[in-house]
Design an enzyme around this catalytic site. Structure first.
Site, PDB file in Angstrom:
ATOM      1  N   HIS A 201      31.169   5.569  -8.036  1.00  0.00           N
ATOM      2  CA  HIS A 201      30.646   4.984  -9.279  1.00  0.00           C
ATOM      3  C   HIS A 201      31.608   3.972  -9.879  1.00  0.00           C
ATOM      4  O   HIS A 201      32.794   3.922  -9.549  1.00  0.00           O
ATOM      5  CB  HIS A 201      30.333   6.086 -10.306  1.00  0.00           C
TER       6      HIS A 201
ATOM      7  N   CYS B   4      35.258  12.387  -8.346  1.00  0.00           N
ATOM      8  CA  CYS B   4      34.487  11.261  -7.838  1.00  0.00           C
ATOM      9  C   CYS B   4      35.387  10.111  -7.408  1.00  0.00           C
ATOM     10  O   CYS B   4      36.566  10.061  -7.723  1.00  0.00           O
ATOM     11  CB  CYS B   4      33.506  10.794  -8.895  1.00  0.00           C
TER      12      CYS B   4
END
Length: 232
Positions: free
Chosen positions: A191, A207
């Site tokens: 992301h 992440c």
């Protein structure tokens, strides 16, 4: 061992035990296909200063004004750039070299597009192989209940409360790509993020984060249901 130096290792460790939680869970949108690029003819090499000004300049996307990134303050090795592919993976595969803080998208013709990334801090990292099953522009951020329990200040963004609205302050930034394994959501994502200072560091809750300008570029290059492999 890093991707830049060796790709002789072909086995990948499995995903962390079921129930491992990341702090970047979001809504579950439908995937959209993206075409694989044709054979690349642009020379391999680092971008010029003129190219960097365009690559990391201000961007209007989805109605949001993304500010320019002061790329001069970032280690040049983390600039988006085309490199010779040493992964041995098929075109369209995404490879994350966790130790070196690089993400690659393998291209036809022996090259790969490389991005600098930030990764999960110790105890929150994911490794193995999977599929990018969903993709979403300007996603909502819904931290898992376990994360909210650790950080009560996030309760207003909980799943029950609908998460954080998309926008420049959203931790998922301009794009999110969702990693699945064996048909199950791993809760790990690729992301964007507004905190460009975090690139090259291990600071996230599991992440893989990119600069917003880079994740927009990545989103256009990754085909639907792309294979992803993550090295530790």
């Amino acid at each position: 061992m890093t991707i830049e130096h060796s790709f002789s290792r072909r086995g990948f460790l499995g995903v962390l035990a079921a129930g491992t939680l990341a702090g970047c869970t979001t809504t579950m949108p439908g995937g959209r296909s993206a075409p694989m690029p044709a054979r690349i003819t642009r020379p391999i090499g680092p971008p010029s200063d003129a190219e960097l000004q365009v690559m990391y300049g201000p961007v209007v996307d989805g109605g949001y004004q993304i500010p320019a990134i002061p790329y001069q303050q970032i280690d040049p090795k983390f600039y988006r750039q085309r490199v010779a592919d040493r992964t041995g993976e098929a075109p369209g595969t995404v490879v994350v070299d966790t130790p070196s803080r690089f993400l690659y998208v393998v291209e036809p013709g022996g090259t790969a597009m490389r991005y600098g990334v930030g990764i999960g801090r110790e105890g929150f990292a994911w490794q193995g192989d999977g599929v990018i099953h969903w993709r979403q522009p300007w996603p909502r951020w819904k931290p898992p209940n376990e994360m909210v329990a650790r950080q009560p200040s996030l309760a207003k963004y909980s799943i029950a409360n609908g998460g954080m609205e998309p926008g420049l302050k959203n931790p998922l930034g301009a794009r999110a790509l969702y990693i699945f394994q064996n048909g199950q959501d791993t809760l790990y994502r690729l992301h964007g993020n507004p905190e460009w200072q975090s690139i090259g560091k291990a600071v996230s809750s599991g992440c893989v984060r990119l600069m917003n300008q880079d994740v927009i570029d990545l989103y256009q290059r990754v085909p639907a249901k792309a294979k992803i492999v993550v090295w530790q």
